[in-house]
Design a protein around this motif. Structure first.
Motif, PDB file in Angstrom:
ATOM      1  N   ASP A 160       1.412   4.057  -2.984  1.00 45.50           N
ATOM      2  CA  ASP A 160       1.003   5.430  -2.714  1.00 45.50           C
ATOM      3  C   ASP A 160       2.151   6.394  -2.987  1.00 45.50           C
ATOM      4  OD1 ASP A 160      -0.923   7.319  -1.840  1.00 45.50           O
ATOM      5  OD2 ASP A 160       0.091   7.454   0.091  1.00 45.50           O
ATOM      6  N   GLU A 209      -9.417   6.161   3.304  1.00 47.06           N
ATOM      7  CA  GLU A 209      -9.599   7.586   3.571  1.00 47.06           C
ATOM      8  C   GLU A 209     -11.053   8.009   3.416  1.00 47.06           C
ATOM      9  OE1 GLU A 209      -5.199   9.188   2.099  1.00 47.06           O
ATOM     10  OE2 GLU A 209      -6.952   9.361   0.789  1.00 47.06           O
ATOM     11  N   VAL A 222      -5.828   2.694  -0.167  1.00 45.97           N
ATOM     12  CA  VAL A 222      -5.617   3.954   0.545  1.00 45.97           C
ATOM     13  C   VAL A 222      -6.814   4.878   0.356  1.00 45.97           C
ATOM     14  CG1 VAL A 222      -4.201   6.039   0.630  1.00 45.97           C
ATOM     15  CG2 VAL A 222      -3.114   3.811   0.453  1.00 45.97           C
ATOM     16  N   SER A 229      -2.966   1.562  -3.846  1.00 47.63           N
ATOM     17  CA  SER A 229      -3.470   2.935  -3.840  1.00 47.63           C
ATOM     18  C   SER A 229      -4.991   2.959  -3.769  1.00 47.63           C
ATOM     19  CB  SER A 229      -2.974   3.673  -5.081  1.00 47.63           C
ATOM     20  OG  SER A 229      -3.367   2.998  -6.264  1.00 47.63           O
ATOM     21  N   VAL A 235       0.824  -1.205   0.000  1.00 47.68           N
ATOM     22  CA  VAL A 235       0.000   0.000   0.000  1.00 47.68           C
ATOM     23  C   VAL A 235       0.859   1.256   0.000  1.00 47.68           C
ATOM     24  CG1 VAL A 235      -1.720   1.297   1.304  1.00 47.68           C
ATOM     25  CG2 VAL A 235      -1.907  -1.180   1.132  1.00 47.68           C
ATOM     26  N   LEU A 236       1.840   1.317   0.896  1.00 52.77           N
ATOM     27  CA  LEU A 236       2.669   2.520   1.024  1.00 52.77           C
ATOM     28  C   LEU A 236       3.520   2.737  -0.221  1.00 52.77           C
ATOM     29  CD1 LEU A 236       3.786   2.188   4.750  1.00 52.77           C
ATOM     30  CD2 LEU A 236       2.037   3.694   3.802  1.00 52.77           C
TER      31      LEU A 236
END
Length: 337
Positions: A282, A298, A294, A291, A278-279
């Motif tokens: 992103d 959010e 994420v 992404s 994920v990181l």
């Protein structure tokens, strides 16, 4: 062997159901209003609009009723509709999954090749510079957070030295290749566009290395420890006594036996990378399911969150199954047991 495989396959649906159940309960118990994503502030004050929206998005009724509807729809291949994209979650994931798989495949290749190579060299050159440097390099990769190492290497290699391109899968002014498989490298090869293929590979190198660096450390440590143990076995000393070359002793005799413990790490690493990138996605604006996750988190996009978790759960269970089967084929003792 077939009975063993059948038993492992039978337990997958209950385990997946458990993952879906826990994730569903967690999303519903979050003290926030998911309708804030799909309704404007004025509409949130209208009870009729809120009630209609909750019914439309499957949020009406008790948690048990919502869960029952979700499971029924899931059994029919319907993962729901995303609050953000307003499209089917299954279609969103199918569009983005090839991007993540391409990144994960490149990362696991880097991790396996680098981890095995460093582990073998460190074992053969024990307590020398090669061993110390290899352990330090893999220790940094394993202990450094991906978001930090990704930003630092992006700053150094892309912004300062201009050795590798920045975020994205292609340069901004370049159109994406015709979609055959969803994998940019493969699609550009099929199209015969070698320049665009090289651009796709260039953009793939840095995020794949960041993603695979931590796994590389785990593989290298296990291979090193296994190699040190195997190199002291009687059959290795016998091979040396018969006049076998050192290269043959290391690669044909020692490495084949030392790779068995690393097989488990490689299998689980595929699932970990698939659900844990994920990181990296992103930071590098990759556009895969990382992404997508994420954005879903959010926005409290319940259907998208559930879809990503299901894909990650399926990947982990399949990787676990294939690892166990591969381990059983590789190790006769386990196969006999």
């Amino acid at each position: 062997m077939w009975k063993y495989i059948a038993r492992r396959v039978i337990v997958i649906p209950p385990l997946l159901l458990g993952v879906v159940t826990v994730t569903f309960l967690i999303t519903r118990l979050i003290p926030a209003n998911p309708l804030a994503t799909v309704l404007n502030p004025r509409s949130l004050g209208d009870k009729q609009i809120v009630a209609a929206a909750m019914e439309h998005w499957g949020l009406g009724g008790t948690i048990v009723q919502q869960f029952g509807r979700y499971i029924v729809n899931l059994l029919h291949g319907d993962m729901g509709t995303s609050f953000v994209t307003k499209g089917p979650v299954a279609s969103d994931i199918a569009l983005r999954l090839p991007f993540t798989l391409e990144l994960v495949f490149a990362a696991i290749v880097i991790a396996v090749v680098g981890g095995i190579g460093i582990g073998v060299l460190a074992a053969v050159r024990q307590n020398k510079f090669t061993d110390t440097f290899g352990r330090l390099f893999t220790l940094i990769g394993s202990s450094t957070p991906q978001y930090w190492s990704g930003l630092v290497l992006l700053l150094i290699l892309s912004t300062r030295l201009h050795l590798l391109p920045g975020p994205g899968q292609l340069y901004p002014q370049v159109y994406a290749p015709h979609r055959y498989t969803g994998f940019y490298v493969i699609d550009t090869l099929i199209s015969g566009n070698w320049q665009l293929c090289w651009q796709a590979i260039e953009h793939l190198i840095l995020p794949a290395f960041i993603l695979g660096w931590g796994v590389m450390g785990s593989i290298a440590r296990i291979v090193r420890a296994s190699m040190l143990d195997v190199l002291n076995q009687d059959f290795v000393r016998t091979a040396r006594a018969k006049g076998a070359s050192e290269m043959s002793v290391v690669l044909r005799h020692a490495l084949r036996n030392a790779l068995l413990p690393a097989l488990t790490i490689v299998g689980f690493s595929v699932a970990y990378l698939l659900s844990g990138d994920v990181l990296v996605e992103d930071i590098f604006q990759w556009g895969g399911i990382g992404s997508y996750a994420v954005t879903a988190a959010e926005s409290l996009d319940y259907p998208a969150i559930m879809g990503v978790v299901i894909v990650g759960g399926v990947a982990f269970l399949i990787a676990s199954l294939l690892t166990d089967i591969g381990y059983a084929f590789a190790d006769p003792q386990i196969r006999v047991a």
